[in-house]
Design a protein around this motif. Structure first.
Motif, PDB file in Angstrom:
ATOM      1  N   TYR A  14       0.814  -1.218   0.000  1.00 39.75           N
ATOM      2  CA  TYR A  14       0.000   0.000   0.000  1.00 39.75           C
ATOM      3  C   TYR A  14       0.847   1.268   0.000  1.00 39.75           C
ATOM      4  CZ  TYR A  14      -3.627  -3.385   0.806  1.00 39.75           C
ATOM      5  OH  TYR A  14      -4.460  -4.464   0.667  1.00 39.75           O
ATOM      6  N   ASP A  15       2.152   1.128   0.272  1.00 37.50           N
ATOM      7  CA  ASP A  15       3.066   2.254   0.104  1.00 37.50           C
ATOM      8  C   ASP A  15       3.537   2.362  -1.346  1.00 37.50           C
ATOM      9  OD1 ASP A  15       2.998   2.989   2.806  1.00 37.50           O
ATOM     10  OD2 ASP A  15       4.549   1.509   3.294  1.00 37.50           O
ATOM     11  N   ASN A  16       3.801   1.209  -1.962  1.00 40.02           N
ATOM     12  CA  ASN A  16       4.371   1.197  -3.298  1.00 40.02           C
ATOM     13  C   ASN A  16       3.338   1.297  -4.416  1.00 40.02           C
ATOM     14  OD1 ASN A  16       7.003   0.991  -2.358  1.00 40.02           O
ATOM     15  ND2 ASN A  16       6.907  -1.235  -2.223  1.00 40.02           N
ATOM     16  N   PHE A  17       2.140   0.745  -4.181  1.00 39.63           N
ATOM     17  CA  PHE A  17       1.129   0.703  -5.239  1.00 39.63           C
ATOM     18  C   PHE A  17      -0.230   1.228  -4.778  1.00 39.63           C
ATOM     19  CE2 PHE A  17       4.108  -2.835  -5.951  1.00 39.63           C
ATOM     20  CZ  PHE A  17       4.626  -2.472  -7.188  1.00 39.63           C
ATOM     21  N   PRO A  18      -0.284   2.365  -4.079  1.00 41.48           N
ATOM     22  CA  PRO A  18      -1.588   2.845  -3.597  1.00 41.48           C
ATOM     23  C   PRO A  18      -2.539   3.194  -4.740  1.00 41.48           C
ATOM     24  CG  PRO A  18       0.073   4.553  -3.365  1.00 41.48           C
ATOM     25  CD  PRO A  18       0.804   3.300  -3.742  1.00 41.48           C
ATOM     26  N   HIS A  19      -1.984   3.577  -5.881  1.00 37.58           N
ATOM     27  CA  HIS A  19      -2.812   3.969  -7.022  1.00 37.58           C
ATOM     28  C   HIS A  19      -3.520   2.775  -7.652  1.00 37.58           C
ATOM     29  CE1 HIS A  19       1.151   2.801  -8.375  1.00 37.58           C
ATOM     30  NE2 HIS A  19       0.686   2.604  -9.597  1.00 37.58           N
ATOM     31  N   GLN A  20      -3.031   1.556  -7.393  1.00 39.17           N
ATOM     32  CA  GLN A  20      -3.649   0.358  -7.959  1.00 39.17           C
ATOM     33  C   GLN A  20      -4.538  -0.372  -6.967  1.00 39.17           C
ATOM     34  OE1 GLN A  20      -0.403  -2.106  -9.329  1.00 39.17           O
ATOM     35  NE2 GLN A  20      -0.175  -0.974 -11.248  1.00 39.17           N
ATOM     36  N   SER A  60      -2.878  -7.230  -6.977  1.00 32.85           N
ATOM     37  CA  SER A  60      -2.698  -6.802  -8.357  1.00 32.85           C
ATOM     38  C   SER A  60      -1.774  -7.726  -9.138  1.00 32.85           C
ATOM     39  CB  SER A  60      -2.140  -5.379  -8.392  1.00 32.85           C
ATOM     40  OG  SER A  60      -0.885  -5.333  -7.730  1.00 32.85           O
ATOM     41  N   ARG A  86      -6.717  -4.148 -10.472  1.00 33.21           N
ATOM     42  CA  ARG A  86      -5.983  -2.888 -10.454  1.00 33.21           C
ATOM     43  C   ARG A  86      -6.925  -1.730 -10.758  1.00 33.21           C
ATOM     44  NH1 ARG A  86      -0.381  -4.436 -13.782  1.00 33.21           N
ATOM     45  NH2 ARG A  86       0.241  -6.129 -12.353  1.00 33.21           N
ATOM     46  N   LYS A  87      -6.891  -0.753  -9.882  1.00 36.74           N
ATOM     47  CA  LYS A  87      -7.603   0.480 -10.162  1.00 36.74           C
ATOM     48  C   LYS A  87      -6.811   1.239 -11.223  1.00 36.74           C
ATOM     49  CE  LYS A  87      -9.456   4.643  -7.930  1.00 36.74           C
ATOM     50  NZ  LYS A  87      -8.850   5.618  -8.876  1.00 36.74           N
ATOM     51  N   GLU A  88      -7.476   1.647 -12.288  1.00 33.15           N
ATOM     52  CA  GLU A  88      -6.835   2.365 -13.376  1.00 33.15           C
ATOM     53  C   GLU A  88      -7.542   3.704 -13.595  1.00 33.15           C
ATOM     54  OE1 GLU A  88      -4.175   1.322 -14.845  1.00 33.15           O
ATOM     55  OE2 GLU A  88      -4.138  -0.876 -14.929  1.00 33.15           O
ATOM     56  N   THR A  89      -6.866   4.596 -14.290  1.00 34.43           N
ATOM     57  CA  THR A  89      -7.492   5.878 -14.611  1.00 34.43           C
ATOM     58  C   THR A  89      -8.602   5.702 -15.638  1.00 34.43           C
ATOM     59  OG1 THR A  89      -5.810   6.275 -16.318  1.00 34.43           O
ATOM     60  CG2 THR A  89      -5.385   7.169 -14.109  1.00 34.43           C
TER      61      THR A  89
END
Length: 299
Positions: A66-72, A110, A139-142
């Motif tokens: 959650y530090d490295n991939f919070p955006h996903q 992910s 994965r959460k994506e834009t």
């Protein structure tokens, strides 16, 4: 019979939400690809395993996920039975408000390999351990786009756990396999160095990562469809996975195939489901024939 064209491959009602469906032709090709990649792992000595679709968020947090991939990151939480009465379902936006949920103690990973490292936590392993898994990943994506970019997708991985030499050789062997397969498919792939932040930010390992890439992707056009990844002893340390030979922390590496992304690439390259399926069958037959007539290792 309606033939799916490349422009519409995977473009079902759920595509814009990242949740497309596959019909019979796409399902057949996906299974064929997964069988192909799994067989590579099994031939190399990998144990097939099945991992859970959810992992404890606390376990992922210990891996710095959650530090490295919070955006996903995508989390799962049950309904709060009392909270839902005062904060009902939001029909206008099609969602449950956070106030109606219990704390999110489960994470949707992910990548498939996280579960493998957690499953081997606290164990001693042989220097040449191999595991292969295929899991749903999230994965959460834009934005989402057909089979190219999804919220939920399937990833086949072949994971090496053991000595440094074993982890490094694993990546070299499977880089050659991917390149040979792509050539037999007439699928031009570009190999590029990428970056995954597996190591603590600002530390010596992060500096080493910048100097020596830990991830290489194989791209068709602008789409990464496979990758080879080394984590050195990061997961061995964090999960207390030790070597039977020395008692030191295990090194790990993995080879990953995004199955739906392969569907997108193959249908774009070959013109449709049937042509793409025939290309994979022909490529497999060609590589088997080449291997049977060669003195070297089977590809």
């Amino acid at each position: 019979m309606t033939v799916t064209t490349p422009a519409h491959a995977g473009e079902t009602a759920g595509s814009t939400r990242g949740l497309p469906s596959l019909g019979p032709e796409g399902t057949r090709l996906l299974r064929l690809l997964d069988d192909t990649f799994e067989s590579w792992g099994v031939t190399a000595g990998a144990r097939p395993m099945t991992m859970p679709p959810l992992l404890p968020a606390a376990d992922l947090a210990k891996l710095d996920y959650y530090d490295n991939f919070p955006h996903q990151a995508v989390l799962a939480a049950p309904l709060d039975l009392e909270g839902r009465l005062t904060t009902p379902f939001d029909g206008e936006h099609g969602q449950w408000p956070a106030a109606a949920l219990e704390p999110a103690g489960l994470g949707l990973p992910s990548a498939s390999c996280y579960a493998v490292y957690l499953d081997h936590r606290g164990t001693r392993v042989a220097d040449d351990t191999l595991v292969t898994v295929c899991s749903w990943c999230f994965r959460k994506e834009t934005h989402y786009e057909g089979m190219r970019r999804q919220l939920g997708f399937r990833m086949r991985e072949i994971v090496a756990i053991g000595a440094r030499e074993h982890a490094e050789t694993h990546l070299g062997d499977f880089t050659a396999r991917i390149q040979a397969f792509a050539a037999a498919l007439d699928l031009p792939l570009r190999r590029e160095a990428a970056c995954d932040p597996f190591f603590d930010k600002g530390g010596s390992k992060a500096l080493l990562q910048r100097l020596t890439p830990v991830k290489h992707e194989f791209l068709y056009e602008d789409l990464a469809i496979a990758s080879v990844n080394t984590h050195r002893n990061f997961f061995g340390d964090r999960c207390d996975i030790t070597l039977e030979s020395t008692g030191g922390p295990a090194f790990t590496s993995c080879v990953a195939f995004g199955l739906e992304r392969w569907l997108s690439a193959l249908t774009r390259r070959h013109g449709g489901w049937q042509a793409a399926t025939e290309a994979v069958l022909a490529a497999n037959a060609r590589l088997r024939a080449d291997a049977s007539g060669a003195a070297g290792p089977v590809i």
